[in-house]
Each structure stands twice: as structure tokens, then as C-alpha cells.
Design a protein around this motif. Structure first.
Motif, PDB file in Angstrom:
ATOM      1  N   LEU A   1       0.721  -1.220  -0.099  1.00 53.15           N
ATOM      2  CA  LEU A   1      -0.003  -0.065   0.060  1.00 53.15           C
ATOM      3  C   LEU A   1       0.868   1.417   0.077  1.00 53.15           C
ATOM      4  CD1 LEU A   1      -2.531  -1.197   2.713  1.00 53.15           C
ATOM      5  CD2 LEU A   1      -2.733  -0.836   0.242  1.00 53.15           C
ATOM      6  N   ALA A   2       1.785   1.327   0.925  1.00 49.46           N
ATOM      7  CA  ALA A   2       2.623   2.429   0.999  1.00 49.46           C
ATOM      8  C   ALA A   2       3.363   2.856  -0.499  1.00 49.46           C
ATOM      9  CB  ALA A   2       3.807   2.278   1.987  1.00 49.46           C
ATOM     10  N   ILE A   3       3.954   1.402  -1.125  1.00 52.62           N
ATOM     11  CA  ILE A   3       4.431   1.693  -2.581  1.00 52.62           C
ATOM     12  C   ILE A   3       3.701   2.330  -3.486  1.00 52.62           C
ATOM     13  CG2 ILE A   3       5.816   0.476  -4.286  1.00 52.62           C
ATOM     14  CD1 ILE A   3       7.637   0.808  -1.744  1.00 52.62           C
ATOM     15  N   ALA A   4       2.448   1.753  -3.437  1.00 51.71           N
ATOM     16  CA  ALA A   4       1.597   2.512  -4.350  1.00 51.71           C
ATOM     17  C   ALA A   4       1.260   3.701  -4.242  1.00 51.71           C
ATOM     18  CB  ALA A   4       0.127   1.621  -4.327  1.00 51.71           C
ATOM     19  N   ALA A   5       1.024   4.269  -2.974  1.00 53.87           N
ATOM     20  CA  ALA A   5       0.961   5.576  -2.509  1.00 53.87           C
ATOM     21  C   ALA A   5       2.191   6.517  -3.004  1.00 53.87           C
ATOM     22  CB  ALA A   5       0.695   5.931  -1.156  1.00 53.87           C
ATOM     23  N   GLY A   6       3.355   6.010  -2.748  1.00 56.55           N
ATOM     24  CA  GLY A   6       4.608   6.706  -3.226  1.00 56.55           C
ATOM     25  C   GLY A   6       4.750   6.719  -4.856  1.00 56.55           C
TER      26      GLY A   6
ATOM     27  N   ASP B   1       0.778   4.001  10.053  1.00 61.25           N
ATOM     28  CA  ASP B   1       1.728   4.441  10.940  1.00 61.25           C
ATOM     29  C   ASP B   1       2.872   5.027  10.185  1.00 61.25           C
ATOM     30  OD1 ASP B   1       2.877   3.622  13.454  1.00 61.25           O
ATOM     31  OD2 ASP B   1       4.362   2.473  12.549  1.00 61.25           O
ATOM     32  N   LEU B   2       3.861   5.864  11.080  1.00 57.17           N
ATOM     33  CA  LEU B   2       4.837   6.381  10.700  1.00 57.17           C
ATOM     34  C   LEU B   2       5.848   5.510   9.651  1.00 57.17           C
ATOM     35  CD1 LEU B   2       6.655   8.852  10.996  1.00 57.17           C
ATOM     36  CD2 LEU B   2       7.909   7.871  12.927  1.00 57.17           C
ATOM     37  N   THR B   3       5.993   4.442   9.899  1.00 56.32           N
ATOM     38  CA  THR B   3       6.961   3.649   8.993  1.00 56.32           C
ATOM     39  C   THR B   3       6.118   3.598   7.527  1.00 56.32           C
ATOM     40  OG1 THR B   3       6.417   1.699   9.910  1.00 56.32           O
ATOM     41  CG2 THR B   3       8.382   2.616  10.443  1.00 56.32           C
ATOM     42  N   GLN B   4       4.999   3.377   7.613  1.00 59.79           N
ATOM     43  CA  GLN B   4       4.125   3.192   6.373  1.00 59.79           C
ATOM     44  C   GLN B   4       4.208   4.280   5.372  1.00 59.79           C
ATOM     45  OE1 GLN B   4      -0.048   2.198   6.392  1.00 59.79           O
ATOM     46  NE2 GLN B   4       0.140   0.939   4.731  1.00 59.79           N
ATOM     47  N   ILE B   5       3.973   5.643   6.184  1.00 56.83           N
ATOM     48  CA  ILE B   5       4.204   7.013   5.464  1.00 56.83           C
ATOM     49  C   ILE B   5       5.550   7.011   4.983  1.00 56.83           C
ATOM     50  CG2 ILE B   5       3.886   9.284   5.971  1.00 56.83           C
ATOM     51  CD1 ILE B   5       1.843   8.774   8.001  1.00 56.83           C
ATOM     52  N   MET B   6       6.512   6.695   5.761  1.00 61.99           N
ATOM     53  CA  MET B   6       7.870   6.871   5.413  1.00 61.99           C
ATOM     54  C   MET B   6       8.180   6.058   4.200  1.00 61.99           C
ATOM     55  SD  MET B   6       9.881   6.830   9.004  1.00 61.99           S
ATOM     56  CE  MET B   6      11.485   6.286   8.345  1.00 61.99           C
ATOM     57  N   THR B   7       7.858   4.952   4.044  1.00 61.93           N
ATOM     58  CA  THR B   7       7.742   4.038   2.945  1.00 61.93           C
ATOM     59  C   THR B   7       7.402   4.594   1.784  1.00 61.93           C
ATOM     60  OG1 THR B   7       7.754   2.083   4.335  1.00 61.93           O
ATOM     61  CG2 THR B   7       7.525   1.632   2.000  1.00 61.93           C
ATOM     62  N   ALA B   8       6.303   5.262   1.938  1.00 65.21           N
ATOM     63  CA  ALA B   8       5.524   5.919   0.769  1.00 65.21           C
ATOM     64  C   ALA B   8       6.622   7.351   0.317  1.00 65.21           C
ATOM     65  CB  ALA B   8       4.195   6.580   1.301  1.00 65.21           C
ATOM     66  N   ASN B   9       7.082   7.859   1.214  1.00 69.88           N
ATOM     67  CA  ASN B   9       8.036   9.177   0.963  1.00 69.88           C
ATOM     68  C   ASN B   9       9.242   8.486   0.281  1.00 69.88           C
ATOM     69  OD1 ASN B   9       6.211  10.926   2.133  1.00 69.88           O
ATOM     70  ND2 ASN B   9       7.230  10.916   4.108  1.00 69.88           N
ATOM     71  N   LEU B  10       9.811   7.460   0.887  1.00 68.89           N
ATOM     72  CA  LEU B  10      10.987   6.905   0.074  1.00 68.89           C
ATOM     73  C   LEU B  10      10.583   6.219  -1.294  1.00 68.89           C
ATOM     74  CD1 LEU B  10      12.420   5.224   3.330  1.00 68.89           C
ATOM     75  CD2 LEU B  10      13.359   7.114   2.083  1.00 68.89           C
ATOM     76  N   ALA B  11       9.485   5.774  -1.390  1.00 64.95           N
ATOM     77  CA  ALA B  11       9.143   5.120  -2.798  1.00 64.95           C
ATOM     78  C   ALA B  11       8.982   6.656  -3.954  1.00 64.95           C
ATOM     79  CB  ALA B  11       7.940   4.502  -2.841  1.00 64.95           C
ATOM     80  N   ALA B  12       8.530   7.687  -3.405  1.00 69.76           N
ATOM     81  CA  ALA B  12       8.495   8.595  -4.075  1.00 69.76           C
ATOM     82  C   ALA B  12       9.666   9.422  -4.299  1.00 69.76           C
ATOM     83  CB  ALA B  12       7.379  10.043  -3.541  1.00 69.76           C
ATOM     84  N   ARG B  13      10.610   9.389  -3.132  1.00 70.39           N
ATOM     85  CA  ARG B  13      11.837  10.046  -3.559  1.00 70.39           C
ATOM     86  C   ARG B  13      12.644   9.414  -4.550  1.00 70.39           C
ATOM     87  NH1 ARG B  13      15.655  13.381  -2.249  1.00 70.39           N
ATOM     88  NH2 ARG B  13      17.806  12.915  -1.299  1.00 70.39           N
ATOM     89  N   TYR B  14      12.989   7.982  -4.446  1.00 74.24           N
ATOM     90  CA  TYR B  14      13.923   7.193  -4.990  1.00 74.24           C
ATOM     91  C   TYR B  14      13.301   6.768  -6.557  1.00 74.24           C
ATOM     92  CZ  TYR B  14      16.901   7.673  -1.175  1.00 74.24           C
ATOM     93  OH  TYR B  14      17.668   8.388  -0.278  1.00 74.24           O
ATOM     94  N   GLU B  15      12.008   6.878  -6.490  1.00 77.07           N
ATOM     95  CA  GLU B  15      11.383   6.139  -7.803  1.00 77.07           C
ATOM     96  C   GLU B  15      11.690   5.089  -8.202  1.00 77.07           C
ATOM     97  OE1 GLU B  15      11.076   8.886 -11.217  1.00 77.07           O
ATOM     98  OE2 GLU B  15      10.882  10.932  -9.561  1.00 77.07           O
TER      99      GLU B  15
END
Length: 193
Positions: free
Chosen positions: A53-58, A121-135
Motif C-alpha cells: 500500500l505504501a509503495i502504491a501511494a509513493g 503508521d509512521l513507517t508506512q508513511i515513510m515508505t511511501a515517501n521513500l518510494a516517491a523520493r527514489y522512484e
């Protein structure tokens, strides 16, 4: 192709952020009551769902303009660091015990506990952020899943021992500093381009 550098960075960030979280405590309590492999199977499956889910959001975030995404990612990392630094200890939460100790009951209890407790949770949000940052969804997903599984495994098998030697406050501060550094890099890229 997998970037081991990205996966390792994501692993470190997510591992440090998740270590002081309720997952390690929940894993410790479930692992003390039930067969560790059954608990881990349920917890691992729940974390796979969360990371997907986090990767999809990112990945959706990567469709937006680069500077806007970096500004949002930077702000979210700052918010995550603030959450870690300002978070109060919730204490131990009691976990309902399944009626029997079959694989499906125990792994199902672990799955549902993590699925509900860690959603948003924070780590789910962070995972989405990292997926967006690193593509790089595969590398980010791999690093995040392995980090979450490692924390769950530590919690299930020996969280109590780890916490004796590494103070929770130190782990939280290190995770917050890493997040602040990532926020700085993201905001710098948002401004400079």
C-alpha cells in the motif's frame, strides 16, 4: 533491477523508526505466548500488505512535479522526526489470546494485530515517501519489508534482551536524526531543483 544502496538506506531508516514502535512490543508479547514461527508468519504477511500500500501511494506521488514532491516528502520527514521526538510512551497493551494455538489462529491473530495497529503508521508513511523520493518501488519495498520483518523477528525472539542493552530513547533519537537528514536533502532538492 534492484538498487542495493537504496534498499540498504531504506532498511536502515525503516528499521530505526520501527524499533521503538509498538510492533516490537506486540511481537515480544505474542512470541512469549505462542510458537514464534506462527506469529512471524502472520506479522510478515501483514507487513507485506502495508508495504504494498505504501509503495502504491509513493508511486502516485511520482506523477506530480518533482519540486512539489520533494517539498511534500521533506515536510513529511520533518513531521515524522517530530513525532518520534515528541512521542509519549503508551505502555504495554494487552493482546487478546486466541482460543487455540493452531497455525491459522496464531498467525491470524498476529496478522490482524499488525494490520490494524500499523495502518497509517509512521513507517508506512515513510515508505511511501521513500518510494516517491527514489522512484524505485522494488528496492524501496525490499528494504522496507526486510526492515519490518527484522524488527518483528527481534521483537518476537529477543526484544526484551535488546532493550536491556540499547536504550529506547537512543534508538528513537537516531531514527529522528536520520529522518531530519532526509528531510533536509528533500527540501534542498525542492528549493534548488
Amino acid at each position: 533491477m534492484i538498487s542495493f544502496t537504496v534498499a540498504a538506506l531504506v532498511f536502515g531508516v525503516i528499521f530505526l523508526a520501527e524499533l521503538p514502535d509498538k510492533t516490537a512490543l506486540a511481537g515480544l508479547m505474542l512470541g512469549a505466548r505462542y510458537r514464534a514461527s506462527y506469529v512471524f508468519a502472520g506479522v510478515a504477511a501483514a507487513f507485506l500488505v502495508h508495504v504494498a500500500l505504501a509503495i502504491a501511494a509513493g508511486s502516485v506521488l511520482t506523477l506530480l512535479p518533482h519540486r512539489l514532491v520533494q517539498a511534500v516528502v521533506g515536510a513529511l520527514f520533518l513531521a515524522g522526526a517530530a513525532m518520534l521526538l515528541l512521542k509519549k510512551d503508551d505502555g504495554d497493551e494487552e493482546i487478546a489470546k486466541p482460543a487455540d494455538q493452531s497455525f491459522w489462529k496464531v498467525s491470524g491473530a498476529g496478522f490482524m494485530l499488525i494490520l490494524v495497529a500499523e495502518f497509517g503508521d509512521l513507517t508506512q508513511i515513510m515508505t511511501a515517501n521513500l518510494a516517491a523520493r527514489y522512484e524505485d518501488p522494488v528496492s524501496v519495498g525490499l528494504g522496507a519489508v526486510l526492515a519490518l520483518w527484522a524488527v518483528a523477528g527481534l521483537g518476537i525472539l529477543g526484544g526484551k534482551t535488546l532493550m536491556r542493552y540499547v536504550p529506547l530513547k537512543l534508538i528513537t533519537k537516531v531514527a529522528a536524526l536520520v529522518m531530519l537528514a532526509l528531510a533536509g536533502f528533500s527540501l534542498y532538492e525542492a528549493v534548488v531543483g
